[in-house]
Design an enzyme around this catalytic site. Structure first.
Site, PDB file in Angstrom:
ATOM      1  N   ASP A 172       0.779  -1.243   0.000  1.00  0.00           N
ATOM      2  CA  ASP A 172       0.000   0.000   0.000  1.00  0.00           C
ATOM      3  C   ASP A 172       0.810   1.292   0.000  1.00  0.00           C
ATOM      4  O   ASP A 172       0.557   2.188  -0.777  1.00  0.00           O
ATOM      5  CB  ASP A 172      -0.926   0.024   1.225  1.00  0.00           C
ATOM      6  CG  ASP A 172      -1.788  -1.231   1.340  1.00  0.00           C
ATOM      7  OD1 ASP A 172      -1.667  -2.121   0.479  1.00  0.00           O
ATOM      8  OD2 ASP A 172      -2.581  -1.311   2.288  1.00  0.00           O
ATOM      9  N   GLU A 398       2.629  -9.855  11.412  1.00  0.00           N
ATOM     10  CA  GLU A 398       2.309  -9.417  10.049  1.00  0.00           C
ATOM     11  C   GLU A 398       3.613  -9.062   9.310  1.00  0.00           C
ATOM     12  O   GLU A 398       3.771  -9.398   8.143  1.00  0.00           O
ATOM     13  CB  GLU A 398       1.387  -8.198  10.155  1.00  0.00           C
ATOM     14  CG  GLU A 398       0.743  -7.771   8.858  1.00  0.00           C
ATOM     15  CD  GLU A 398      -0.171  -6.568   9.039  1.00  0.00           C
ATOM     16  OE1 GLU A 398      -0.261  -6.037  10.173  1.00  0.00           O
ATOM     17  OE2 GLU A 398      -0.787  -6.157   8.036  1.00  0.00           O
TER      18      GLU A 398
HETATM   19  C1  2M8 Z   1      -2.946  -4.622   3.637  1.00  0.00           C
HETATM   20  O1  2M8 Z   1      -3.808  -3.825   2.851  1.00  0.00           O
HETATM   21  C2  2M8 Z   1      -5.127  -3.470   3.319  1.00  0.00           C
HETATM   22  C3  2M8 Z   1      -5.870  -2.897   2.120  1.00  0.00           C
HETATM   23  O2  2M8 Z   1      -6.008  -3.916   1.144  1.00  0.00           O
HETATM   24  C4  2M8 Z   1      -5.104  -2.486   4.459  1.00  0.00           C
HETATM   25  O3  2M8 Z   1      -4.050  -1.905   4.766  1.00  0.00           O
HETATM   26  O4  2M8 Z   1      -6.157  -2.285   5.066  1.00  0.00           O
HETATM   27  C5  2M8 Z   1      -1.775  -5.035   2.728  1.00  0.00           C
HETATM   28  O5  2M8 Z   1      -0.692  -5.519   3.483  1.00  0.00           O
HETATM   29  C6  2M8 Z   1      -2.237  -6.073   1.715  1.00  0.00           C
HETATM   30  O6  2M8 Z   1      -1.150  -6.590   1.007  1.00  0.00           O
HETATM   31  C7  2M8 Z   1      -3.005  -7.215   2.369  1.00  0.00           C
HETATM   32  O7  2M8 Z   1      -3.579  -7.995   1.366  1.00  0.00           O
HETATM   33  C8  2M8 Z   1      -4.110  -6.710   3.304  1.00  0.00           C
HETATM   34  C9  2M8 Z   1      -4.746  -7.823   4.136  1.00  0.00           C
HETATM   35  O8  2M8 Z   1      -3.760  -8.595   4.756  1.00  0.00           O
HETATM   36  O9  2M8 Z   1      -3.590  -5.734   4.220  1.00  0.00           O
END
Ligand code: 2M8
Length: 431
Positions: A172, A398
């Site tokens: 992101d 994470e």
């Molecule tokens: C993160 O992205 C989401 C939006 O899609 C967020 O920050 O809310 C990123 O690390 C992405 O790569 C990942 O798929 C998602 C869910 O783990 O979180």
């Protein structure tokens, strides 16, 4: 052999995956990410296959069932139909009001196409069970439509798929998006909800300014009915990892097609086309693959982990330089925790903030697989062992600080559990 040991890891990883299982899919992490994410699901299935090939198939069946009529696989599926403390959620996207959407509520954006690769790996874990349940026969036409969507709606004349939002890259707040976002004057007009900050340290997450742009872009896309024909959309980027995963998944489709009696040839050709097109993202300035702004043609001159992911693609022209880069001062493979998401030597490096420095388990997995495929078995095993140790010792974080290995973001994170389990099982099988 890692001090973690495959069996302790297996028990602990299965607990995380069981806890995050919701009956037909897995959430990335209960509090922070309470829905089904597209590329997470594919990564999760790669680990789940060692616990239950059937459940791994179900994980993929569920994400593939949320396909839109145009072929896109949505970034997020909101199975409850509610926001459940996540923003932007089902009420922001109102997908039911758009023609050609599935019965379940989803986001309108997409994520990187790692699903065909995951489907093949899931099949290979238990081919008999897969054949009995006709898993590949079911998945194949949906995967083909997904890749067709990328070709027909997202690829430009150079043959590379464009992302229209930083979230679509899965990385992101990568520095790749800094200049393109800075060039957008508008920001989200309403107040910016940050429920994510209830679950993670603000210093580990994207900033409010970034969120203003994220929501602005998402709202603009939604206002256009999530229609890709809006040429004026102010964010159109070509990302190396997204396109490398597309190429690698196209190769997986070639293998899947052969397994079920379909014609593999078109997939072989498309994989070769994407691989060739990837070369246009090579920066001679940095000796790295970088993202390009498709609207201005400007290469975004940063070394990031996304630029290393093309190592996964056979037939890549600059593989040797990438291997040097991985081991050199910018990523320091074997000397720091896993593989940092950003150039350690750049002033923009931040050891804590999300995709601007921390080491992530999904990219470490992709690189461990790539190293192994390329005949660097010892480096791959060392990376896998380090990754497994960090995952087990810190309750499946994470991401981690590349220098200290300290956990960042949320814990009991599904793809960390799934992918560390996958590497432990591979290492176990190869001993
Ligand atoms: C993160 O992205 C989401 C939006 O899609 C967020 O920050 O809310 C990123 O690390 C992405 O790569 C990942 O798929 C998602 C869910 O783990 O979180």
């Amino acid at each position: 052999m890692t001090s973690a040991g495959p069996s302790r890891l297996r028990v602990a990883a299965s607990r995380v995956l069981l806890e995050n299982w919701r009956g037909s899919y897995t959430v990335p992490a209960g509090g922070l990410y309470p829905h089904q994410w597209s590329w997470d699901s594919a990564f999760i299935a790669i680990g789940l296959r060692h616990l239950s090939p059937r459940r791994a198939q179900q994980e993929l069946d569920t994400i593939l069932s949320a396909q839109w009529d145009d072929g896109r696989l949505p970034q997020i599926v909101f199975h409850s139909g509610r926001d459940d403390g996540y923003s932007p959620g089902a009420t922001f996207w109102r997908s039911a009001e758009i023609t050609g959407t599935p019965p379940v509520a989803t986001a309108g954006l997409i994520q990187a196409p790692n699903h065909a690769l995951a489907s093949l790996l899931v099949h290979e874990s238990d081919p008999q069970e897969s054949r009995r349940r006709r898993f590949l026969e079911r998945a194949y036409p949906r995967l083909v439509r997904w890749h067709d969507y990328l070709r027909e709606h997202r690829a430009g004349p150079d043959g590379l798929a464009r992302i229209i939002h930083p979230w679509e890259s899965g990385m992101d707040n990568s520095t790749f998006w800094d200049a393109p976002l800075a060039a957008i004057e508008d920001s989200y007009a309403e107040s910016i909800p940050r429920p994510d900050l209830l679950h993670a340290d603000p210093g580990h997450r994207p900033s409010n300014d970034e969120y203003g742009k994220y929501l602005y872009l998402a709202a603009r896309y939604r206002a256009h009915g999530c229609d890709d024909s809006d040429d004026a959309h102010p964010f159109q980027l070509e990302d190396p990892a997204v396109n490398a995963l597309w190429a690698r998944s196209e190769q997986a489709l070639e293998q899947i097609a052969a397994l079920i009696g379909e014609d593999p040839e078109p997939h072989r050709e498309r994989a070769a086309e994407i691989t060739r097109a990837l070369e246009s993202l090579w920066s001679t300035e940095l000796d790295a693959y970088v993202a390009r702004d498709a609207r201005t043609g400007a290469l975004q001159q940063f070394r990031t982990v996304s630029g290393l992911v093309p190592l996964l693609v056979p037939g890549l022209a600059h593989a040797e330089q990438l291997l040097d880069q991985l081991a050199g001062p910018h990523f320091r493979l074997g000397e720091v925790a896993m593989v940092p998401s950003h150039d350690l030597a750049a002033p923009t490096f931040d050891s804590a903030r999300y995709w601007r420095g921390p080491s992530w388990f999904n990219t470490a997995w992709l690189l461990a697989v790539a190293l192994n495929d390329r005949g660097h078995g010892a480096e791959s095993s060392a990376l896998a062992a380090h990754m497994d140790e960090l995952a087990l010792a810190q309750d499946f974080p994470e991401y981690v600080d590349p220098y200290t290995g300290e956990a960042r973001g949320t814990r009991r994170f599904s793809w960390t559990a799934a992918l560390s389990l996958d590497l432990a099982e591979r290492e176990g099988a190869s001993r």
